[in-house]
Design a protein around this motif. Structure first.
Motif, PDB file in Angstrom:
ATOM      1  N   TRP A 179       0.822  -1.204   0.000  1.00 11.02           N
ATOM      2  CA  TRP A 179       0.000   0.000   0.000  1.00 11.02           C
ATOM      3  C   TRP A 179       0.860   1.260   0.000  1.00 11.02           C
ATOM      4  N   PHE A 180       1.967   1.248   0.752  1.00  8.83           N
ATOM      5  CA  PHE A 180       2.847   2.413   0.794  1.00  8.83           C
ATOM      6  C   PHE A 180       3.349   2.745  -0.609  1.00  8.83           C
ATOM      7  N   PHE A 181       3.881   1.746  -1.309  1.00 11.92           N
ATOM      8  CA  PHE A 181       4.476   2.014  -2.613  1.00 11.92           C
ATOM      9  C   PHE A 181       3.418   2.290  -3.674  1.00 11.92           C
ATOM     10  N   PHE A 182       2.245   1.686  -3.562  1.00 12.45           N
ATOM     11  CA  PHE A 182       1.182   1.989  -4.516  1.00 12.45           C
ATOM     12  C   PHE A 182       0.789   3.460  -4.418  1.00 12.45           C
ATOM     13  N   LEU A 183       0.552   3.934  -3.206  1.00 16.31           N
ATOM     14  CA  LEU A 183       0.132   5.319  -3.013  1.00 16.31           C
ATOM     15  C   LEU A 183       1.231   6.301  -3.429  1.00 16.31           C
ATOM     16  N   VAL A 184       2.467   6.010  -3.042  1.00 17.00           N
ATOM     17  CA  VAL A 184       3.572   6.910  -3.383  1.00 17.00           C
ATOM     18  C   VAL A 184       3.820   6.922  -4.890  1.00 17.00           C
ATOM     19  N   ASN A 185       3.795   5.751  -5.519  1.00 14.99           N
ATOM     20  CA  ASN A 185       4.063   5.682  -6.955  1.00 14.99           C
ATOM     21  C   ASN A 185       2.988   6.411  -7.765  1.00 14.99           C
ATOM     22  N   VAL A 186       1.727   6.274  -7.367  1.00 19.93           N
ATOM     23  CA  VAL A 186       0.658   7.015  -8.048  1.00 19.93           C
ATOM     24  C   VAL A 186       0.846   8.516  -7.845  1.00 19.93           C
ATOM     25  N   PHE A 187       1.260   8.924  -6.658  1.00 17.72           N
ATOM     26  CA  PHE A 187       1.502  10.334  -6.363  1.00 17.72           C
ATOM     27  C   PHE A 187       2.609  10.907  -7.245  1.00 17.72           C
ATOM     28  N   LYS A 188       3.607  10.091  -7.593  1.00 24.65           N
ATOM     29  CA  LYS A 188       4.751  10.559  -8.367  1.00 24.65           C
ATOM     30  C   LYS A 188       4.450  10.741  -9.849  1.00 24.65           C
ATOM     31  N   VAL A 189       3.469  10.023 -10.368  1.00 28.54           N
ATOM     32  CA  VAL A 189       3.225   9.999 -11.811  1.00 28.54           C
ATOM     33  C   VAL A 189       3.062  11.393 -12.425  1.00 28.54           C
ATOM     34  N   PRO A 190       2.224  12.281 -11.872  1.00 29.52           N
ATOM     35  CA  PRO A 190       2.056  13.603 -12.501  1.00 29.52           C
ATOM     36  C   PRO A 190       3.356  14.398 -12.601  1.00 29.52           C
ATOM     37  N   PHE A 191       4.262  14.231 -11.641  1.00 29.20           N
ATOM     38  CA  PHE A 191       5.527  14.973 -11.669  1.00 29.20           C
ATOM     39  C   PHE A 191       6.445  14.452 -12.776  1.00 29.20           C
ATOM     40  N   HIS A 192       6.406  13.153 -13.006  1.00 25.08           N
ATOM     41  CA  HIS A 192       7.193  12.590 -14.103  1.00 25.08           C
ATOM     42  C   HIS A 192       6.663  13.058 -15.459  1.00 25.08           C
ATOM     43  N   ILE A 193       5.357  13.261 -15.536  1.00 32.75           N
ATOM     44  CA  ILE A 193       4.751  13.694 -16.803  1.00 32.75           C
ATOM     45  C   ILE A 193       4.991  15.173 -17.057  1.00 32.75           C
ATOM     46  N   THR A 194       4.780  16.004 -16.045  1.00 30.22           N
ATOM     47  CA  THR A 194       4.747  17.461 -16.259  1.00 30.22           C
ATOM     48  C   THR A 194       6.061  18.173 -15.985  1.00 30.22           C
ATOM     49  N   ILE A 195       6.891  17.624 -15.090  1.00 35.30           N
ATOM     50  CA  ILE A 195       8.126  18.314 -14.713  1.00 35.30           C
ATOM     51  C   ILE A 195       9.355  17.640 -15.322  1.00 35.30           C
ATOM     52  N   TRP A 196       9.485  16.350 -15.116  1.00 39.59           N
ATOM     53  CA  TRP A 196      10.650  15.647 -15.637  1.00 39.59           C
ATOM     54  C   TRP A 196      10.465  15.209 -17.087  1.00 39.59           C
ATOM     55  N   ASN A 197       9.224  15.104 -17.544  1.00 43.60           N
ATOM     56  CA  ASN A 197       8.924  14.659 -18.914  1.00 43.60           C
ATOM     57  C   ASN A 197       9.505  13.279 -19.226  1.00 43.60           C
ATOM     58  N   THR A 198       9.481  12.413 -18.236  1.00 48.58           N
ATOM     59  CA  THR A 198      10.027  11.063 -18.415  1.00 48.58           C
ATOM     60  C   THR A 198       8.938  10.026 -18.694  1.00 48.58           C
ATOM     61  N   ILE A 199       7.673  10.430 -18.585  1.00 49.88           N
ATOM     62  CA  ILE A 199       6.562   9.557 -18.959  1.00 49.88           C
ATOM     63  C   ILE A 199       5.801  10.222 -20.097  1.00 49.88           C
ATOM     64  N   THR A 200       5.704   9.519 -21.209  1.00 48.83           N
ATOM     65  CA  THR A 200       4.964   9.997 -22.370  1.00 48.83           C
ATOM     66  C   THR A 200       3.998   8.898 -22.811  1.00 48.83           C
ATOM     67  N   TRP A 201       3.162   9.228 -23.767  1.00 43.51           N
ATOM     68  CA  TRP A 201       2.246   8.219 -24.292  1.00 43.51           C
ATOM     69  C   TRP A 201       3.030   7.060 -24.906  1.00 43.51           C
ATOM     70  N   ASP A 202       4.158   7.351 -25.569  1.00 42.34           N
ATOM     71  CA  ASP A 202       4.971   6.295 -26.172  1.00 42.34           C
ATOM     72  C   ASP A 202       5.590   5.385 -25.114  1.00 42.34           C
ATOM     73  N   THR A 203       6.115   5.987 -24.038  1.00 43.12           N
ATOM     74  CA  THR A 203       6.716   5.140 -23.000  1.00 43.12           C
ATOM     75  C   THR A 203       5.644   4.300 -22.313  1.00 43.12           C
ATOM     76  N   PHE A 204       4.428   4.863 -22.195  1.00 42.37           N
ATOM     77  CA  PHE A 204       3.352   4.094 -21.556  1.00 42.37           C
ATOM     78  C   PHE A 204       2.947   2.913 -22.431  1.00 42.37           C
ATOM     79  N   LYS A 205       2.913   3.090 -23.741  1.00 42.59           N
ATOM     80  CA  LYS A 205       2.612   1.969 -24.631  1.00 42.59           C
ATOM     81  C   LYS A 205       3.678   0.886 -24.493  1.00 42.59           C
ATOM     82  N   PHE A 206       4.918   1.310 -24.321  1.00 41.62           N
ATOM     83  CA  PHE A 206       5.987   0.345 -24.077  1.00 41.62           C
ATOM     84  C   PHE A 206       5.730  -0.408 -22.760  1.00 41.62           C
TER      85      PHE A 206
END
Length: 250
Positions: A179-206
């Motif tokens: 539960w700890f890592f599920f909640l933390v990992n979901v919390f991190k997703v928006p920052f990877h998308i909007t700030i670090w730009n390390t999650i894209t639609w292409d990487t998600f398809k991968f």
């Protein structure tokens, strides 16, 4: 598939990526050490910072299996106590990761991993019980967990030591960690998308291409967690992590 083709992965690298997807599944259903093995391998294949965004959605996918199977064993009180300092650690990790260059990120990631391994080895050798049931130590563990998970999805050793030091039985340990890592990992997703730009639609398809192996790994983890001797496994994982982490320096 276009993103997959543009990676130009060698057969060896592709094999390592598939192996990591399998390990991610196992790591979320009881074989936590397998998750730490993934971090340096994926960093060596995709680059330190880029790999964090590729790995994160795979972790969330696997977290769902861990939470689903062990949810009734979670100790929610520990999660509430950890929440404020963990969020602060993630925020600091976002800032640090955004202001350093690729080479510095690689060194920081490897250092974080080796630090976590060092703590784990120290804990194993000394059987120390220095982490006690109070808010101060929970705050330290939460901050380090948040920072290390943001920098490199590498909070496994820190949080495992904290939860183990709380004296949690095996299933409660796995359920609370899930539960700890599920909640933390979901919390991190928006920052990877909007700030670090390390999650894209292409990487998600991968990531979706890796889902079958994650599922297989999750079910395998459930089966073998009751069978494999803990001490030999932990020693093997620790040695492998150290060697893989050292590879990031060269």
């Amino acid at each position: 598939m276009e993103f997959f083709n543009t990676l130009h992965l060698t057969s060896e690298n592709l094999a390592w990526v598939l192996f990591c997807a399998f390990c991610i599944g196992m790591s979320k259903t009881g074989l936590a050490g397998a998750g730490m093995l993934v971090v340096p391998i994926m960093a060596s294949v995709f680059g330190a910072k880029e790999s964090t965004g590729i790995v994160l959605p795979m972790l969330v996918m696997a977290d769902i299996f861990g939470v689903s199977y062990y949810n009734r064993h979670a100790e929610i009180g520990y999660l509430i106590k950890l929440a404020p300092s963990t969020i602060l650690g993630v925020v600091v990790g976002i800032w640090v990761g955004d202001v350093i260059d690729g080479d510095q990120f690689t060194v920081l990631l490897a250092t974080v991993i080796l630090f976590g391994v060092g703590i784990t080895i120290w804990q194993e050798v000394t059987r120390s019980k220095v982490i006690v049931h109070n808010l101060f130590f929970a705050s330290i563990a939460g901050f380090l967990g948040g920072f290390t998970t943001m920098i490199g999805n590498a909070a496994g050793p820190v949080m495992s030591i904290y939860f183990l030091s709380m004296g949690l039985p095996k299933n409660n340990f796995i359920g609370t960690s899930a539960w700890f890592f599920f909640l933390v990992n979901v919390f991190k997703v928006p920052f990877h998308i909007t700030i670090w730009n390390t999650i894209t639609w292409d990487t998600f398809k991968f990531n979706l291409l890796m889902l079958p192996l994650i599922i297989v790994g999750a079910f395998v983890g459930i089966k073998i967690v009751k069978l494999i001797p803990e001490k030999p496994y932990r020693i093997f994982i620790l040695v492998t992590i150290v060697l893989a982490s050292l590879k990031l320096f060269f």
